[in-house]
Design a protein around this motif. Structure first.
Motif, mmCIF file in Angstrom:
data_model
loop_
_atom_site.group_PDB
_atom_site.id
_atom_site.type_symbol
_atom_site.label_atom_id
_atom_site.label_comp_id
_atom_site.label_asym_id
_atom_site.label_seq_id
_atom_site.Cartn_x
_atom_site.Cartn_y
_atom_site.Cartn_z
ATOM 1 N N LYS A 119 0.840 -1.201 0.000
ATOM 2 C CA LYS A 119 0.000 0.000 0.000
ATOM 3 C C LYS A 119 0.877 1.254 0.000
ATOM 4 N N ALA A 120 1.938 1.254 0.793
ATOM 5 C CA ALA A 120 2.861 2.395 0.806
ATOM 6 C C ALA A 120 3.445 2.615 -0.591
ATOM 7 N N ILE A 121 3.810 1.515 -1.251
ATOM 8 C CA ILE A 121 4.345 1.599 -2.611
ATOM 9 C C ILE A 121 3.302 2.145 -3.571
ATOM 10 N N SER A 122 2.038 1.755 -3.388
ATOM 11 C CA SER A 122 0.992 2.245 -4.296
ATOM 12 C C SER A 122 0.794 3.750 -4.156
ATOM 13 N N ILE A 123 1.114 4.285 -3.008
ATOM 14 C CA ILE A 123 0.982 5.732 -2.787
ATOM 15 C C ILE A 123 2.235 6.466 -3.244
ATOM 16 N N LYS A 124 3.393 5.909 -2.919
ATOM 17 C CA LYS A 124 4.664 6.568 -3.233
ATOM 18 C C LYS A 124 5.623 5.507 -3.742
ATOM 19 N N GLY A 125 5.550 5.236 -5.018
ATOM 20 C CA GLY A 125 6.295 4.138 -5.612
ATOM 21 C C GLY A 125 7.738 4.441 -5.958
ATOM 22 N N ASP A 126 8.235 5.592 -5.544
ATOM 23 C CA ASP A 126 9.611 5.943 -5.890
ATOM 24 C C ASP A 126 10.554 5.908 -4.684
ATOM 25 N N ASP A 127 10.168 5.187 -3.637
ATOM 26 C CA ASP A 127 10.975 5.136 -2.430
ATOM 27 C C ASP A 127 11.620 3.759 -2.294
ATOM 28 N N GLN A 129 13.253 2.330 0.030
ATOM 29 C CA GLN A 129 13.110 1.636 1.309
ATOM 30 C C GLN A 129 11.836 0.819 1.370
ATOM 31 N N TYR A 130 10.772 1.253 0.733
ATOM 32 C CA TYR A 130 9.529 0.485 0.737
ATOM 33 C C TYR A 130 9.718 -0.854 0.038
ATOM 34 N N TYR A 131 10.438 -0.828 -1.083
ATOM 35 C CA TYR A 131 10.701 -2.065 -1.818
ATOM 36 C C TYR A 131 11.636 -2.982 -1.028
ATOM 37 N N SER A 132 12.616 -2.408 -0.350
ATOM 38 C CA SER A 132 13.519 -3.224 0.466
ATOM 39 C C SER A 132 12.784 -3.867 1.634
ATOM 40 N N LEU A 133 11.908 -3.115 2.270
ATOM 41 C CA LEU A 133 11.124 -3.678 3.367
ATOM 42 C C LEU A 133 10.185 -4.770 2.854
ATOM 43 N N LEU A 134 9.577 -4.539 1.706
ATOM 44 C CA LEU A 134 8.727 -5.565 1.106
ATOM 45 C C LEU A 134 9.552 -6.822 0.793
ATOM 46 N N ALA A 135 10.755 -6.644 0.280
ATOM 47 C CA ALA A 135 11.620 -7.792 -0.019
ATOM 48 C C ALA A 135 11.937 -8.577 1.247
#
Length: 182
Positions: A119-127, A129-135
């Motif tokens: 959800k965080a990525i859907s709001i701000k997909g250029d960060d 850290q969100y992708y790293s946390l998801l990974a």
């Protein structure tokens, strides 16, 4: 130490590196040890919705961050839910709630954390850290291909040099794990 656990911790460290934090290896603090909104960072208004509603929600999210730091996970979750109800457009609120779930560690919390980071990525997909946390979550769930894709995306979003190096090491580790499973 099992390969998946070792790999998961490495990817957790990447998530922490993206947050500008040092490694923290205990089970309860593996994700986002200092990532709470408690007394920082100073966030800019996201630009969507009502600015006063956001300011009110931010105050609530910061209180949730203090509860997280005190390890009062249920209280932190309730406060973060209130912040999101007041203002659902700030990706940081979802990230923090995902971290709360992962740190709490109850059944279903990993899946909840995964959904919140998405959800965080859907709001701000250029960060990155969100992708790293998801990974981190995807690795724990043994969803290695998805974790790798999230790390590749993180690497494309200009992470700090230290985080970029760690992301690349984690991609190589995932590649080795996936190759060993074939």
């Amino acid at each position: 130490m099992k390969t998946s656990r070792k790999l998961g911790i490495g990817i957790v460290l990447t998530g922490l590196m993206c947050l500008g934090l040092g490694p923290v290896l205990t089970h309860e603090t593996r994700v986002g040890a200092g990532a709470a909104l408690a007394d920082g960072p100073n966030l800019p208004f996201p630009g969507t919705g009502n600015k006063q509603a956001w300011a009110d929600a931010l105050a609530t999210a910061k209180q949730a961050g203090r509860e997280l730091e005190a390890r009062h996970f249920d209280a932190a979750l309730k406060l973060d839910q209130q912040a999101i109800a007041k203002y659902p457009y700030d990706s940081h609120f979802y990230k923090q709630m995902g971290i709360i779930h992962v740190r709490r560690g109850q059944p279903g919390d990993m899946k909840a954390g995964e959904e919140l980071f998405k959800k965080a990525i859907s709001i701000k997909g250029d960060d990155p850290q969100y992708y790293s946390l998801l990974a981190t979550i995807l690795t724990e769930e043994k969803k290695y291909s998805e974790a790798r894709a999230a790390l590749v995306k993180a690497s494309q979003l200009n992470p700090t040099p230290a985080a970029a190096a760690e992301i690349n090491r984690n991609i190589q580790q995932l590649d080795a794990v996936m190759k060993g499973r074939q």
